[in-house]
Design a protein around this motif. Structure first.
Motif, PDB file in Angstrom:
ATOM      1  N   ARG A 322       0.807  -1.225   0.000  1.00  0.00           N
ATOM      2  CA  ARG A 322       0.000   0.000   0.000  1.00  0.00           C
ATOM      3  C   ARG A 322       0.839   1.273   0.000  1.00  0.00           C
ATOM      4  NH1 ARG A 322      -4.344  -1.707   4.552  1.00  0.00           N
ATOM      5  NH2 ARG A 322      -2.496  -2.826   5.290  1.00  0.00           N
ATOM      6  N   ALA A 323       2.049   1.227   0.527  1.00  0.00           N
ATOM      7  CA  ALA A 323       2.882   2.431   0.558  1.00  0.00           C
ATOM      8  C   ALA A 323       3.857   2.486  -0.604  1.00  0.00           C
ATOM      9  CB  ALA A 323       3.651   2.509   1.874  1.00  0.00           C
ATOM     10  N   ALA A 324       3.762   1.528  -1.544  1.00  0.00           N
ATOM     11  CA  ALA A 324       4.699   1.499  -2.661  1.00  0.00           C
ATOM     12  C   ALA A 324       4.386   2.597  -3.665  1.00  0.00           C
ATOM     13  CB  ALA A 324       4.641   0.140  -3.353  1.00  0.00           C
ATOM     14  N   SER A 325       5.414   3.053  -4.345  1.00  0.00           N
ATOM     15  CA  SER A 325       5.279   4.058  -5.400  1.00  0.00           C
ATOM     16  C   SER A 325       5.347   3.392  -6.765  1.00  0.00           C
ATOM     17  CB  SER A 325       6.401   5.093  -5.284  1.00  0.00           C
ATOM     18  OG  SER A 325       6.357   5.749  -4.039  1.00  0.00           O
ATOM     19  N   ARG A 326       4.755   4.051  -7.731  1.00  0.00           N
ATOM     20  CA  ARG A 326       4.851   3.540  -9.093  1.00  0.00           C
ATOM     21  C   ARG A 326       6.322   3.396  -9.487  1.00  0.00           C
ATOM     22  NH1 ARG A 326       3.511   3.126 -14.497  1.00  0.00           N
ATOM     23  NH2 ARG A 326       4.735   4.481 -15.875  1.00  0.00           N
ATOM     24  N   GLY A 327       6.653   2.245 -10.061  1.00  0.00           N
ATOM     25  CA  GLY A 327       8.015   1.977 -10.486  1.00  0.00           C
ATOM     26  C   GLY A 327       8.834   1.214  -9.464  1.00  0.00           C
ATOM     27  N   ASP A 328       8.340   1.082  -8.218  1.00  0.00           N
ATOM     28  CA  ASP A 328       9.082   0.322  -7.218  1.00  0.00           C
ATOM     29  C   ASP A 328       9.184  -1.137  -7.644  1.00  0.00           C
ATOM     30  OD1 ASP A 328       9.645   2.379  -5.457  1.00  0.00           O
ATOM     31  OD2 ASP A 328       7.801   2.123  -4.312  1.00  0.00           O
ATOM     32  N   ALA A 329      10.301  -1.749  -7.313  1.00  0.00           N
ATOM     33  CA  ALA A 329      10.532  -3.153  -7.628  1.00  0.00           C
ATOM     34  C   ALA A 329      10.802  -3.911  -6.338  1.00  0.00           C
ATOM     35  CB  ALA A 329      11.708  -3.308  -8.592  1.00  0.00           C
ATOM     36  N   ILE A 330      10.016  -4.933  -6.092  1.00  0.00           N
ATOM     37  CA  ILE A 330      10.156  -5.779  -4.907  1.00  0.00           C
ATOM     38  C   ILE A 330      10.405  -7.193  -5.404  1.00  0.00           C
ATOM     39  CG2 ILE A 330       8.992  -6.723  -2.878  1.00  0.00           C
ATOM     40  CD1 ILE A 330       7.766  -3.473  -4.392  1.00  0.00           C
TER      41      ILE A 330
END
Length: 537
Positions: A322-330
């Protein structure tokens, strides 16, 4: 990195990922169900993970089939492009479903449903299907002595007595299980009930999109994309390891997601490899929640940062983005660990073998990236993870002294209680409607053994003599990790460790029932590390 080489995690692979805010797993946003930021143009392709993850759909591989009544599964040779543009010779279960052809269908069924399943063996060797984790009578369990030759059929008829959970099906012919599973024969068997449906509703989960089954299978592929399986004598002793991990038959996969809670039902479908699973953003490990194990939902979620998963074990988890930003990679990764290959003090470890077959394998315990999740867009989502998931009764008590089950080897053959498999022998006999405590003891020197019991679920009571890497994961005073909780059908036993389990051998079936106890390292199983288990009426 080429498609057939090991897919190792490196900092460079995630260098372009944006940083996540503090409290990544705990932020809450207003819910409207709509994106709060437009995705804009598609995310640029990442050459390290070029292939979209294969997910269950309406047809083809791992397609979803809502099972009821009568159906037919045919084991047969097929061609499938594991690597894009390179059709490989594989084995698959084929099923016709409302005019569509499904391969290794994901069978989804409500608890209590009656099924009639015809198995047609389209191979040129014997085979049979084992319904892994299901509570069925021995005639429907897929015991090796029911294996049928090529062109023959076997008819199953049973009602699904299990609670909701992620189960699976695979072949179980003696000496051939490892080969047939490796070449492709395996599928999910998902059971649903009211508790499961309530969780799906509470978290707004949609199967195949935000509720995603993942089967992890390490394989070796040649330059033509063909599966390579030619185990040496040493590999039959240690286990067969691949040079890369396929996730849902996808090499170097990525998954696009939104900033919300995702559910992953993870199955270790590898022949021998263990995984130490974690979710990682850059250099930081993320919290995630274990909500279920082999036999379904836990009583409550357990927050972890890592967990071991042995062959045949399942782990049901939630990842909060829910706190991720667009473009984040996990990334879903397997962290490095000591695989404890101490089979023979004078023998080399499996990654030191000089034979050609082992030369290309990634060592058991190596660090590996398995799946990269890329956040495509932000969305409003305020669903709350329930604090209570299911009611699980305390483990049953036994009036018997613990039964000792010893795992060892002699002359390059793995044994259970100093014995190997004989078709007509039933060295372990229990009485119907009794409860037994077993102490499963893995001697030194040895290697890890994932031990599986057919026909019954059990509870893990304690771990003693555990290695440090296992003790660090304990969430109970008795040494249990989060993945030991709830109902189990497979449990990992490390060298020098004793795992205590309790099993209620009550069942509704008439007459004596003959099941199996075995190691789910498939090379060990095929080599005879299994015994018949007789439940006497």
């Amino acid at each position: 990195m080429s498609g057939r080489r090991k897919f190792l995690l490196g900092a460079a692979g995630l260098a372009g990922a944006a940083g996540l805010a503090t409290g990544f797993l705990r932020s809450h946003l207003p819910h409207t169900g709509e994106p709060v930021s437009r995705a804009g143009s598609a995310l640029p392709p990442d050459p390290a993970v070029p292939n979209p993850l294969r997910v269950p759909g309406a047809d083809g591989l791992f397609a979803v089939a809502d099972a009821a009544g009568t159906l037919t599964l045919t084991a047969k040779p097929a061609q499938y492009p594991i690597l894009p543009g390179k059709p490989a010779r594989v084995l698959a279960y084929e099923m016709d479903y409302y005019g569509r052809t499904l391969l290794n269908p994901l069978l989804r069924v409500r608890s209590g449903t009656a099924l009639r399943i015809k198995f047609l063996n389209g191979l040129d060797e014997t085979s049979i299907i084992h319904w892994h984790g299901l509570k069925v009578d021995s005639n429907n369990d897929g015991h090796p002595h029911y294996a049928v030759p090529g062109s023959a059929t076997f008819d199953y008829q049973f009602s699904v007595a299990n609670r909701a959970g992620t189960y699976w099906y695979h072949p179980h012919p003696h000496h051939l299980t490892g080969k047939q599973v490796y070449r492709g024969l395996a599928g999910f068997f998902i059971v649903e009930d009211e508790e499961e449906l309530a969780l799906q509703k509470a978290l707004d989960l949609k199967f195949g999109e935000t509720d995603i089954p993942l089967v992890l299978q390490d394989r070796r592929l040649d330059e033509n994309g063909e599966l390579v399986f030619a185990p040496t004598a040493e590999e039959r002793f240690h286990g067969h390891y691949g040079d890369q991990v396929l996730v849902n038959w996808t090499s170097r996969p990525h998954l696009h997601a939104s900033s919300r809670i995702l559910r992953f039902r993870i199955l270790n479908g590898s022949n021998a490899r263990l995984y130490r699973l974690a979710f990682r953003h850059g250099e930081r490990l993320l919290d995630y929640m274990v909500i279920g194990t082999d036999g379904g939902l836990l009583d409550q979620p357990r927050t972890v940062q890592e967990a071991f998963l042995a062959p045949a074990e399942r782990m049901d988890v939630l990842l909060d983005l829910r706190a991720a930003s667009r473009g984040d990679a996990i990334s879903l990764v397997s962290l490095p660990f000591d695989a404890m290959h101490m089979e023979m003090r004078s023998a080399p470890s499996p990654h030191e073998h000089s034979g050609h077959a082992m030369h290309d394998a990634t060592p058991d315990g190596a660090e590996m990236e398995l799946l990269r999740i890329r956040v495509q867009n932000r969305m409003r989502y305020d669903k709350v993870i329930p604090g209570s998931l299911s009611r699980i009764e305390p483990p049953a008590e036994s009036t018997y002294s613990p039964r000792l089950i010893v795992l060892d080897q002699s002359r390059m053959r793995w044994r259970i209680n100093a014995a190997t498999y004989e078709t007509a022998s039933t060295p372990i006999t229990v009485r119907r409607d009794t409860t037994e405590v077993w102490d499963i003891r893995n001697v030194q020197p040895s290697m890890p053994h994932p031990m599986h019991i057919h026909g019954f679920q059990f509870r893990v009571i304690s771990r003693t003599g555990s290695p440090g890497q296992q003790r660090l994961l304990a969430v109970t005073d008795s040494g249990l990790s989060a993945t030991d909780l709830g109902w189990k059908d497979t449990v990992l036993v490390w060298p020098g460790e004793t795992v205590r389990i309790v099993t209620d051998f009550s069942h509704p079936f008439r007459g004596d029932q003959v099941y199996m106890v075995h190691c789910h390292n498939l090379e060990h199983e095929d080599g005879g590390m299994m015994l018949n288990l007789k439940v006497a009426s």
